[in-house]
Design an enzyme around this catalytic site. Structure first.
Site, PDB file in Angstrom:
ATOM      1  N   SER A 149       0.828  -1.205   0.000  1.00  0.00           N
ATOM      2  CA  SER A 149       0.000   0.000   0.000  1.00  0.00           C
ATOM      3  C   SER A 149       0.857   1.246   0.000  1.00  0.00           C
ATOM      4  O   SER A 149       1.971   1.262   0.548  1.00  0.00           O
ATOM      5  CB  SER A 149      -0.902   0.012   1.237  1.00  0.00           C
ATOM      6  OG  SER A 149      -1.545   1.265   1.389  1.00  0.00           O
ATOM      7  N   TYR A 168      -2.315   0.327   9.978  1.00  0.00           N
ATOM      8  CA  TYR A 168      -2.458  -0.327   8.674  1.00  0.00           C
ATOM      9  C   TYR A 168      -1.203  -0.133   7.832  1.00  0.00           C
ATOM     10  O   TYR A 168      -0.637  -1.094   7.300  1.00  0.00           O
ATOM     11  CB  TYR A 168      -3.670   0.234   7.935  1.00  0.00           C
ATOM     12  CG  TYR A 168      -3.726  -0.199   6.485  1.00  0.00           C
ATOM     13  CD1 TYR A 168      -4.009  -1.512   6.148  1.00  0.00           C
ATOM     14  CD2 TYR A 168      -3.481   0.716   5.457  1.00  0.00           C
ATOM     15  CE1 TYR A 168      -4.046  -1.919   4.820  1.00  0.00           C
ATOM     16  CE2 TYR A 168      -3.517   0.317   4.126  1.00  0.00           C
ATOM     17  CZ  TYR A 168      -3.797  -0.990   3.817  1.00  0.00           C
ATOM     18  OH  TYR A 168      -3.825  -1.388   2.508  1.00  0.00           O
ATOM     19  N   LYS A 172       1.652  -3.047   6.626  1.00  0.00           N
ATOM     20  CA  LYS A 172       2.067  -3.318   5.248  1.00  0.00           C
ATOM     21  C   LYS A 172       3.586  -3.200   5.099  1.00  0.00           C
ATOM     22  O   LYS A 172       4.213  -3.986   4.376  1.00  0.00           O
ATOM     23  CB  LYS A 172       1.348  -2.366   4.288  1.00  0.00           C
ATOM     24  CG  LYS A 172      -0.113  -2.676   4.092  1.00  0.00           C
ATOM     25  CD  LYS A 172      -0.301  -4.035   3.422  1.00  0.00           C
ATOM     26  CE  LYS A 172      -1.751  -4.310   3.082  1.00  0.00           C
ATOM     27  NZ  LYS A 172      -1.916  -5.608   2.398  1.00  0.00           N
TER      28      LYS A 172
END
Length: 325
Positions: free
Chosen positions: A117, A141, A145
């Site tokens: 991402s 998040y 990643k």
């Protein structure tokens, strides 16, 4: 030989599945259906229902279907929610990736394309993000990643002298939109396109959060990339890994110039024929003026290109959502 697509019943994963089939490769889907839709999986594609946290299930799927590589799309993808649910985010995205790598090693599967991402960059202080731009994730998040990318790197080093050294690449992308199949649409309650579409379908007026950014029209600018192009890049990466060709550890799937929220709203009016003037709300905390990445490295190696105009992005997404009823 087949490719295992984790999260293959989701919006992006289902497009990857179709792109694999179109390229003459055999996809197998592994999905716990927590957010994926069974209807998104074609009838002729095997669906293994279960969690990526289930080591025995993952290894069994790899062996049973003679998998030559994994395209790892599954994960908890909501950056904002991850701030409230960090442990859940780390369990799904970090532990899940670790389990997959462990199962791959045990089953002798050596290739993995990791769906990373742009969140690994956080809020970059450059106009155009490259693969080497500093990584400063601003949410659990994004951190999860980045840790996933580290795990692939470290496992690659650890297995380099083994019979099946890990070959890997990570694909970083921003706002994925549109549809390349009229039966598959974005179901996320947190993404711009589905939020706007749901508002219009419910007779409401979409909103823009902030119109005083340092951009040409005052609304923030982001990379919006079509899901069909994203899926195609995953398949090109898989083919490159399987062929033993040189590949970079990570690629940015960026547009190079970006689109503003107002440009998106104007396209929605043109495509849907629904006249509206977006309501203006305050800025959301932490929203930068502009985040746009170059896709030059991916264009060189993965046939990456922006094949859809903004109107085509909106049209394909709108048609798929309306087909869903």
């Amino acid at each position: 030989m087949s490719w295992l697509v984790t999260g293959g019943a989701g919006y992006i994963g289902a497009h990857v599945v179709r792109a694999l089939s179109a390229a003459g490769l055999t996809p197998v889907v592994l999905d716990d259906l927590s957010s994926g839709q069974p209807s998104f999986v074609p009838e002729d594609v095997a669906l293994v229902e279960g969690s990526i946290l289930d080591r025995a299930l993952v290894e069994g799927a790899l062996r049973e279907h003679s998998v030559e590589g994994v395209i790892h799309v599954a994960g908890f993808k909501y950056a904002g929610v991850s701030v409230q649910r960090p442990l859940h985010t780390y369990a799904q995205n970090v532990e899940g990736t670790r389990v997959i790598l462990e199962a791959m090693e045990a089953a002798g599967v050596a290739n993995i394309v990791f769906s990373s991402s742009a969140a690994v960059f956080g809020t970059p202080d450059v106009d155009l993000v490259t693969e080497d731009t500093a990584k400063r994730p601003a949410s659990p998040y994004g951190e999860s990643k980045l840790i996933g990318e580290w795990m692939l790197r470290d496992q690659g080093v650890a297995t380099a002298a083994s019979a099946t050294p890990l070959r890997h690449t990570s694909l970083r992308y921003f706002n994925v939109v549109g549809s390349a199949d009229s039966t598959v649409y974005d179901v996320s309650p947190h993404n711009l396109f589905p939020i706007v579409f749901e508002a219009l379908l419910n007779g409401q007026t979409p909103s823009i959060f902030g119109n005083d950014y340092n951009t040409p029209d005052g609304t923030n600018v982001r990379d919006y990339v079509h899901v069909g192009d994203i899926a195609a890049a995953h398949v090109e990466a898989a083919k490159r890994l399987a062929a033993g060709e040189p590949i970079e550890p990570a690629y940015n799937l960026g547009s190079g110039d970006g689109l503003s929220v107002k440009q998106i709203m104007d396209a929605v009016v043109r495509v849907t024929g629904i006249e509206f003037v977006p309501t203006m709300g305050p800025r959301r905390p932490g929203d930068p003026d502009r985040i746009v990445a170059t896709g030059e490295l991916a264009a060189r190696d993965l046939d990456w290109t922006m094949r859809y105009t903004v109107d085509e992005m909106v049209r394909t997404g709108w048609e798929a959502r309306r087909n869903a009823g």
